[in-house]
Design an enzyme around this catalytic site. Structure first.
Site, PDB file in Angstrom:
ATOM      1  N   CYS A  81       0.830  -1.204   0.000  1.00  0.00           N
ATOM      2  CA  CYS A  81       0.000   0.000   0.000  1.00  0.00           C
ATOM      3  C   CYS A  81       0.868   1.260   0.000  1.00  0.00           C
ATOM      4  O   CYS A  81       1.478   1.568  -1.022  1.00  0.00           O
ATOM      5  CB  CYS A  81      -0.981  -0.066   1.166  1.00  0.00           C
ATOM      6  SG  CYS A  81      -2.401   0.997   0.931  1.00  0.00           S
ATOM      7  N   HIS A 127      -3.031  -5.379   1.669  1.00  0.00           N
ATOM      8  CA  HIS A 127      -2.294  -5.642   2.913  1.00  0.00           C
ATOM      9  C   HIS A 127      -2.349  -7.113   3.322  1.00  0.00           C
ATOM     10  O   HIS A 127      -3.117  -7.467   4.229  1.00  0.00           O
ATOM     11  CB  HIS A 127      -2.929  -4.851   4.059  1.00  0.00           C
ATOM     12  CG  HIS A 127      -2.808  -3.379   3.950  1.00  0.00           C
ATOM     13  ND1 HIS A 127      -1.722  -2.677   4.426  1.00  0.00           N
ATOM     14  CD2 HIS A 127      -3.650  -2.466   3.422  1.00  0.00           C
ATOM     15  CE1 HIS A 127      -1.897  -1.396   4.200  1.00  0.00           C
ATOM     16  NE2 HIS A 127      -3.059  -1.231   3.591  1.00  0.00           N
ATOM     17  N   GLU A 176      -0.486  -8.546   5.212  1.00  0.00           N
ATOM     18  CA  GLU A 176      -0.053  -8.626   6.620  1.00  0.00           C
ATOM     19  C   GLU A 176      -1.216  -8.496   7.601  1.00  0.00           C
ATOM     20  O   GLU A 176      -1.065  -8.866   8.766  1.00  0.00           O
ATOM     21  CB  GLU A 176       1.027  -7.562   6.911  1.00  0.00           C
ATOM     22  CG  GLU A 176       0.548  -6.117   6.983  1.00  0.00           C
ATOM     23  CD  GLU A 176       0.376  -5.459   5.627  1.00  0.00           C
ATOM     24  OE1 GLU A 176       0.446  -6.152   4.597  1.00  0.00           O
ATOM     25  OE2 GLU A 176       0.157  -4.227   5.607  1.00  0.00           O
TER      26      GLU A 176
HETATM   27  N1  GLN Z   1      -3.371   6.361   1.172  1.00  0.00           N
HETATM   28  C1  GLN Z   1      -2.156   5.998   1.813  1.00  0.00           C
HETATM   29  C2  GLN Z   1      -1.001   6.764   1.216  1.00  0.00           C
HETATM   30  O1  GLN Z   1      -0.728   7.483   0.660  1.00  0.00           O
HETATM   31  C3  GLN Z   1      -1.862   4.516   1.744  1.00  0.00           C
HETATM   32  C4  GLN Z   1      -2.840   3.759   2.594  1.00  0.00           C
HETATM   33  C5  GLN Z   1      -2.327   2.490   3.178  1.00  0.00           C
HETATM   34  O2  GLN Z   1      -1.131   2.238   3.242  1.00  0.00           O
HETATM   35  N2  GLN Z   1      -3.233   1.709   3.669  1.00  0.00           N
HETATM   36  O3  GLN Z   1      -0.103   6.718   1.340  1.00  0.00           O
END
Ligand code: GLN
Length: 206
Positions: free
Chosen positions: A84, A179, A181
């Site tokens: 992410c 994710h 994890e």
């Molecule tokens: N929207 C977040 C970002 O810029 C990422 C979100 C996440 O890691 N769950 O970085």
């Protein structure tokens, strides 16, 4: 039995879901270290960049003086896995970053931040990931990014049903918009550990 030691995996521990990655990697038999400062990179065989907020991780990485050492280590071949926000930080190009937001780079991809909207647009779905084998991956997307463009050398590992790219691999780098994890899905971390061990030039983890 391999006696050269377990893979030593750093987790960039400035912000984000560090603990979830640590638990996953420990369960898979890795030695886990927190990375906050340049010296912490010494002796790690690979680096996980957690989910969280990419612009905050970027700012803190600069404040802690670790941005350039990480960027250089990745460019020199250190394996890295980003989930992410971590995927955003591994991208060579981002769209919808905050003003001046930087990445470590390494993946020849363009990633759009918050591609699905805000927190309320978070969702879960099952994804086929042929490279992992086995049943579909239950994927959790939280303010997730999307890979809008992947260069020719990038392996697309998973897409949404409409074809949008959500998991990629290129050389020693792995990135997922979701994710694993947080769902107890071990296969991406297992793959990453295999990549770490391969890069270290030793046999596979037991
Ligand atoms: N929207 C977040 C970002 O810029 C990422 C979100 C996440 O890691 N769950 O970085």
């Amino acid at each position: 039995m391999v006696t050269t030691g377990r893979p030593r995996v750093g987790i960039l521990a400035l912000q984000g879901d560090v603990r979830e990655h640590a638990r996953m990697l420990t369960e898979l038999g890795a030695d886990v270290l927190s990375v906050r400062r340049p010296a912490d990179l010494d002796g790690v065989d690979g680096l996980v960049i957690p989910g969280g907020e990419s612009s905050v991780i970027d700012k803190l990485a600069r404040a802690f003086g670790v941005r350039e050492p990480i960027r250089d280590a990745i460019a020199a071949g250190m394996p890295a896995y980003g989930t992410c926000a971590g995927l955003i930080l591994l991208a060579d190009r981002i769209t919808d970053g905050i003003q001046g937001q930087l990445t470590f780079g390494g993946l020849d991809v363009t990633v759009r931040r918050n591609a699905f909207g805000t927190q309320s647009d978070s969702f879960e779905t099952d994804l086929d990931v042929p490279a992992l084998g086995g049943p579909p991956v239950h994927a959790v997307f939280i303010r997730a990014p999307l890979v809008e463009h992947a260069g020719a050398g990038v392996e697309v590992m998973a897409t949404l049903p409409d074809g949008r790219i959500v998991a990629v691999r290129q050389g020693a780098l792995l990135g997922t918009a979701f994710h694993p994890e947080v769902t107890g899905e071990h296969r991406f971390h297992r793959l990453f550990l295999d990549m770490v061990v391969a890069a270290r030039g030793t046999a596979r983890v037991a």
